[in-house]
Write a protein that holds these residues in place. Sequence first.
Motif, PDB file in Angstrom:
ATOM      1  N   THR A   1      -9.084   1.386  -1.832  1.00 34.05           N
ATOM      2  CA  THR A   1      -8.077   2.070  -2.645  1.00 34.05           C
ATOM      3  C   THR A   1      -8.720   3.263  -3.320  1.00 34.05           C
ATOM      4  OG1 THR A   1      -6.207   1.718  -4.150  1.00 34.05           O
ATOM      5  CG2 THR A   1      -8.362   0.859  -4.856  1.00 34.05           C
ATOM      6  N   GLY A   2      -7.927   4.271  -3.596  1.00 41.54           N
ATOM      7  CA  GLY A   2      -8.444   5.497  -4.181  1.00 41.54           C
ATOM      8  C   GLY A   2      -9.286   6.320  -3.220  1.00 41.54           C
ATOM      9  N   ALA A   3      -9.239   5.988  -1.941  1.00 45.23           N
ATOM     10  CA  ALA A   3     -10.058   6.691  -0.950  1.00 45.23           C
ATOM     11  C   ALA A   3      -9.387   7.981  -0.507  1.00 45.23           C
ATOM     12  CB  ALA A   3     -10.319   5.797   0.257  1.00 45.23           C
TER      13      ALA A   3
ATOM     14  N   ARG B   1      -2.514  -0.919  -3.141  1.00 44.58           N
ATOM     15  CA  ARG B   1      -3.566   0.051  -2.875  1.00 44.58           C
ATOM     16  C   ARG B   1      -2.946   1.429  -2.624  1.00 44.58           C
ATOM     17  NH1 ARG B   1      -5.369  -0.431   1.569  1.00 44.58           N
ATOM     18  NH2 ARG B   1      -3.905  -1.892   2.507  1.00 44.58           N
ATOM     19  N   VAL B   2      -3.637   2.471  -3.089  1.00 44.02           N
ATOM     20  CA  VAL B   2      -3.123   3.834  -2.935  1.00 44.02           C
ATOM     21  C   VAL B   2      -4.253   4.727  -2.430  1.00 44.02           C
ATOM     22  CG1 VAL B   2      -1.843   5.710  -4.025  1.00 44.02           C
ATOM     23  CG2 VAL B   2      -1.664   3.380  -4.956  1.00 44.02           C
ATOM     24  N   ASN B   3      -4.042   5.347  -1.286  1.00 44.42           N
ATOM     25  CA  ASN B   3      -5.059   6.195  -0.658  1.00 44.42           C
ATOM     26  C   ASN B   3      -4.435   7.496  -0.169  1.00 44.42           C
ATOM     27  OD1 ASN B   3      -7.479   4.259  -0.528  1.00 44.42           O
ATOM     28  ND2 ASN B   3      -5.867   3.029   0.426  1.00 44.42           N
ATOM     29  N   SER B   4      -5.263   8.499   0.027  1.00 44.78           N
ATOM     30  CA  SER B   4      -4.768   9.765   0.569  1.00 44.78           C
ATOM     31  C   SER B   4      -5.454  10.070   1.899  1.00 44.78           C
ATOM     32  CB  SER B   4      -5.000  10.922  -0.418  1.00 44.78           C
ATOM     33  OG  SER B   4      -6.358  11.024  -0.793  1.00 44.78           O
TER      34      SER B   4
ATOM     35  N   SER C   1       0.832  -1.204   0.000  1.00 42.76           N
ATOM     36  CA  SER C   1       0.000   0.000   0.000  1.00 42.76           C
ATOM     37  C   SER C   1       0.861   1.245   0.000  1.00 42.76           C
ATOM     38  CB  SER C   1      -0.929   0.019   1.213  1.00 42.76           C
ATOM     39  OG  SER C   1      -0.192   0.279   2.397  1.00 42.76           O
ATOM     40  N   ILE C   2       0.255   2.318  -0.498  1.00 41.43           N
ATOM     41  CA  ILE C   2       0.858   3.643  -0.482  1.00 41.43           C
ATOM     42  C   ILE C   2      -0.156   4.589   0.157  1.00 41.43           C
ATOM     43  CG2 ILE C   2       1.706   5.574  -1.876  1.00 41.43           C
ATOM     44  CD1 ILE C   2       2.440   3.450  -4.036  1.00 41.43           C
TER      45      ILE C   2
END
Length: 270
Positions: free
Chosen positions: A257-259, A193-196, A150-151
């Motif tokens: 992801t993309g959250a 997965r990539v989230n901010s 994850s990122i």
Amino acid sequence: MGQFDGKVVYITGIARGQGRNHALRFAREGAAIIGLDIAGPVAEHATYPSATTGDFAETIRLVEEAGGKILARQGDTRDLAFQQELVADGVEQFGGLDHVIANAGILTWGKVWELSEEQFTDVVDVNLVGTWKTLKATIPAMLEAGNGGSIVVISSVAGLKAMPMQASYSASKFGLRGLTQTAAKELGHYRIRVNSVHPYAVDTPMGVADTEAHRIFGMPWVTPHLTSVLDYHPVASLDEISDAVLYLSSDGAKAITGAEFQIDMGNSKV
């Protein structure tokens, strides 16, 4: 047993504040840490205290005191070659790379037409371009390992709701949303997965010891933009941000992801 036993986490901006707390929390859960921080002045226009080499050394001491392994170097996220070398050395030392926390960032204040060129470009270069360089340096190692992972990109409530007197900061943090969304779509089929994360005020030197912020927050026309729903809880603790970061990095968030994870006391809804 920790929930991140055997995992390797790359964190930018570890000398103090959020970055240090993330490093400590991951280390206590069994992860090895690869970290960086410039640990010195980044821009002349910053109006809050800079991190120091002493802060940087203290983070290393605290991680090791907690039983964690850490490879940390002083450097700038804007230096792609530096980050690539650090990633390569960290992967060689710890055996891989599982999670990335793109945390480093700076802030400056001023009206759109009154900002200096440096106030705009420095903030965008550190916050947005520096984060892209972090992803460019780390994603190949994650793909090579083939373990997913994850990122987490640390954006801001100013990336959801533009703030007055923060043109360069808001522009950079809005840009991080686009970068995060693109990376999430490109990396999903690799099981990455990539989230901010979007904080409002946080108990850090940048968050509470900025002399210019205190002046601007007192301007009557600015105040309505800075109110929150939870006005009884004006500043988030470091652990409140780290709780979100560790959750988004955990197996408990394997469907996320993309959250855009808001820890903003409802400020973005006012």
